[in-house]
Design a protein around this motif. Structure first.
Motif, PDB file in Angstrom:
ATOM      1  N   GLY A 233       0.809  -1.195   0.000  1.00 53.58           N
ATOM      2  CA  GLY A 233       0.000   0.000   0.000  1.00 53.58           C
ATOM      3  C   GLY A 233       0.849   1.255   0.000  1.00 53.58           C
ATOM      4  O   GLY A 233       2.073   1.198   0.094  1.00 53.58           O
ATOM      5  N   GLY A 234       0.202   2.405  -0.107  1.00 54.85           N
ATOM      6  CA  GLY A 234       0.914   3.667  -0.154  1.00 54.85           C
ATOM      7  C   GLY A 234       1.071   4.178  -1.573  1.00 54.85           C
ATOM      8  O   GLY A 234       0.623   3.546  -2.541  1.00 54.85           O
ATOM      9  N   THR A 235       1.743   5.312  -1.697  1.00 45.11           N
ATOM     10  CA  THR A 235       1.963   5.955  -2.991  1.00 45.11           C
ATOM     11  C   THR A 235       3.449   5.988  -3.306  1.00 45.11           C
ATOM     12  O   THR A 235       4.253   6.399  -2.466  1.00 45.11           O
ATOM     13  CB  THR A 235       1.417   7.404  -2.978  1.00 45.11           C
ATOM     14  OG1 THR A 235       0.026   7.382  -2.645  1.00 45.11           O
ATOM     15  CG2 THR A 235       1.620   8.074  -4.330  1.00 45.11           C
ATOM     16  N   ALA A 236       3.806   5.539  -4.488  1.00 44.08           N
ATOM     17  CA  ALA A 236       5.213   5.537  -4.899  1.00 44.08           C
ATOM     18  C   ALA A 236       5.637   6.931  -5.348  1.00 44.08           C
ATOM     19  O   ALA A 236       4.906   7.602  -6.089  1.00 44.08           O
ATOM     20  CB  ALA A 236       5.430   4.532  -6.016  1.00 44.08           C
ATOM     21  N   LEU A 237       6.819   7.351  -4.900  1.00 43.55           N
ATOM     22  CA  LEU A 237       7.380   8.634  -5.296  1.00 43.55           C
ATOM     23  C   LEU A 237       8.619   8.419  -6.151  1.00 43.55           C
ATOM     24  O   LEU A 237       9.301   7.397  -6.046  1.00 43.55           O
ATOM     25  CB  LEU A 237       7.773   9.459  -4.064  1.00 43.55           C
ATOM     26  CG  LEU A 237       6.669   9.824  -3.068  1.00 43.55           C
ATOM     27  CD1 LEU A 237       7.280  10.520  -1.851  1.00 43.55           C
ATOM     28  CD2 LEU A 237       5.616  10.715  -3.724  1.00 43.55           C
ATOM     29  N   ASP A 238       8.904   9.428  -7.002  1.00 45.31           N
ATOM     30  CA  ASP A 238      10.169   9.445  -7.721  1.00 45.31           C
ATOM     31  C   ASP A 238      10.765  10.842  -7.588  1.00 45.31           C
ATOM     32  O   ASP A 238      10.232  11.682  -6.846  1.00 45.31           O
ATOM     33  CB  ASP A 238       9.983   9.028  -9.190  1.00 45.31           C
ATOM     34  CG  ASP A 238       8.959   9.898  -9.919  1.00 45.31           C
ATOM     35  OD1 ASP A 238       8.769  11.075  -9.515  1.00 45.31           O
ATOM     36  OD2 ASP A 238       8.350   9.414 -10.893  1.00 45.31           O
ATOM     37  N   GLU A 239      11.850  11.095  -8.274  1.00 48.54           N
ATOM     38  CA  GLU A 239      12.527  12.395  -8.139  1.00 48.54           C
ATOM     39  C   GLU A 239      11.607  13.559  -8.496  1.00 48.54           C
ATOM     40  O   GLU A 239      11.707  14.646  -7.916  1.00 48.54           O
ATOM     41  CB  GLU A 239      13.773  12.424  -9.032  1.00 48.54           C
ATOM     42  CG  GLU A 239      14.871  11.445  -8.619  1.00 48.54           C
ATOM     43  CD  GLU A 239      15.634  11.903  -7.393  1.00 48.54           C
ATOM     44  OE1 GLU A 239      15.376  13.026  -6.916  1.00 48.54           O
ATOM     45  OE2 GLU A 239      16.491  11.131  -6.913  1.00 48.54           O
ATOM     46  N   SER A 240      10.683  13.339  -9.434  1.00 44.68           N
ATOM     47  CA  SER A 240       9.819  14.431  -9.901  1.00 44.68           C
ATOM     48  C   SER A 240       8.694  14.746  -8.917  1.00 44.68           C
ATOM     49  O   SER A 240       8.151  15.860  -8.932  1.00 44.68           O
ATOM     50  CB  SER A 240       9.228  14.083 -11.264  1.00 44.68           C
ATOM     51  OG  SER A 240       8.370  12.966 -11.168  1.00 44.68           O
TER      52      SER A 240
END
Length: 456
Positions: A233-240
């Motif tokens: 679960g949760g939200t994936a983040l990237d550099e942007s």
């Protein structure tokens, strides 16, 4: 002198030195076991245990005379991998041998040597250390048995005492601290960013779910956040997307121990206004710049904070747990000693059996298969069993007293016997571990908790 193989451990932990030094020793030292085995040192096998507050390497060497050379080689390789001087490494590492090794690892696995007494993550880290050593081909049979026994002891402590009943861990104590520092104790309303995707990140996600946290984002410098959130679960983040998530964050949690460090200047440059931020840094090598705590509206919680805040366990539970550990360590040490006794008994019996068979053949050649010959043979075999009874009993008594070597030396002196104590083949030669001792489903269950050193 004959006897069992020798266990050696080199330990750097929060109990003896500061966490910064532990972190420096741990840096890039994960491959030391393989490198030491590839060298000309007497080390036959090695397992490395690296966690959020310790770096330990467990070795098997053929005999006590080899311990100084083994220790020296391990120190040389750690110095080479970390860039620290050998003098620094030597001072920081505490050497343990034989029963000290057993008692220490059993205590560590049971959480009795942790910053949070009775913590549950360490047992998984011990299992994972064994798994990784087996996969790398550095674990001998003796080391496999040692680590498996440590895992069983940890389970016994958890089931027979109240130490694990509260589910305390480094992560849980850190979250409790964050709750105390927060203006809004409701985790369901907080925006949370986790750095890392290793086992500590997984444990953090589980505990956040227990606290009804809903708005959790995950960043991984190595790009594993998508796979992580797919199962947890949760939200994936990237550099942007990281910057926007940090501007809205109420809590950030560092679990990766990677080279991607969030600096104080990075937070100071964000458009956060007067929004308070709690930064929880669980990485031994620091995911967050220590200067973060000096910024306005930022509270920094690190491993030192957790250690200071960890609650003390009841004295009765601790005494009970230590008793379980000591009993298990003595039982394991006795088992190790008995292996040498068994080898000596087998050697003596083979010798006497050979002499007996030679004499029996003479009787058969002289008298044939007559009743008289059978009676003589029966009497000789019964006499041999009686003669072996006392030496067998003495072998086990001396082994229990740690004097199996004396018994083996006596056999070599009196009978010219060469007693070969059965040990696992050196991993220097085999490349893979020939003795796992793990059955199918058990092997699948040994994933355990990851070391905090796993990069995210």
């Amino acid at each position: 002198m004959g006897g069992t193989v020798v266990l050696l451990s080199l330990v750097a932990s929060h109990s003896d030195i500061d966490l910064e030094t532990v972190a420096k020793i741990s840096a890039d030292a994960s491959q030391v076991a393989s490198v030491v085995l590839a060298s000309a040192s007497p080390v036959a096998g090695a397992i490395t245990l690296a966690t959020c507050n310790r770096y330990e390497i467990y070795c098997e060497v053929p005999q006590s005379e080899d311990v100084p050379a083994a220790r020296s080689e391990v120190i040389t390789q750690i110095a080479a991998s970390t860039g620290l001087s050998e003098a620094t490494i030597s001072t920081a590492l505490v050497s343990k041998t034989e029963t000290e090794v057993i008692e220490h690892l059993f205590s560590v696995g049971a959480g009795l040597d942790s910053a949070v007494i009775g913590e549950r993550e360490i047992a998984g880290q011990v299992r994972r250390a064994l798994n990784e050593a087996q996969a790398a081909g550095t674990a001998t049979g003796s080391l496999v048995r040692l680590f498996q026994a440590a895992s069983r002891t940890a389970k016994d402590v958890g089931s027979r005492t109240s130490l694990g009943s509260r589910g305390l861990s480094v992560v849980s104590v850190a979250l409790d601290l964050a709750t105390d520092l927060s203006r809004e104790p409701d985790w369901g309303s907080k925006n949370i960013v986790i750095f890392g995707t290793g086992a500590y990140a997984g444990a953090t996600m589980s505990l956040l779910r227990e606290r009804a946290a809903h708005n959790v984002s995950v960043f991984s410098a190595s790009g594993r956040s998508e796979a992580f959130v797919a199962t947890r679960g949760g939200t994936a983040l990237d550099e942007s997307t990281l910057e926007a998530a940090l501007e809205a964050a109420d809590v950030i949690i560092g679990c990766s121990g990677s080279d991607h460090r969030l600096m104080a200047a990075d937070i100071a440059s964000l458009d956060r206004g007067s929004r308070p931020l709690i930064a929880i840094d669980l990485a031994l090598t620091h995911d967050f710049d220590p200067e973060l705590g000096s910024l306005a509206n930022v509270e920094l919680i690190n491993l030192e904070s957790v250690r200071m805040a960890a609650p003390e366990e009841q004295a009765q539970s601790l005494r009970q747990a230590r008793g379980i550990v000591l009993d298990a360590a003595e039982a394991f040490a006795a088992e190790q000693r008995e292996r040498a006794a068994d080898a000596a008994i087998v050697a003596l019996r083979r010798h006497t059996q050979k002499v007996l068979e030679a004499e029996v053949e003479k009787v058969r050649a002289q008298h044939g298969c007559t009743a008289a010959a059978e009676e003589v043979e029966f009497a000789m075999r019964r006499m041999m069993r009686q003669l072996l009874h006392v030496p067998t009993v003495r072998a086990r008594e001396l082994a229990a007293a740690g004097r199996a070597g004396d018994y083996i030396d006596a056999l070599e002196t009196l009978y010219g016997l060469e007693v070969e104590v059965p040990v696992a083949p050196s991993m220097k030669k085999s490349g893979t571990c020939p003795v796992t001792g793990i059955q199918g489903t058990e092997a699948g269950n040994l994933a355990g908790a990851d070391s905090i050193q796993q990069a995210g």
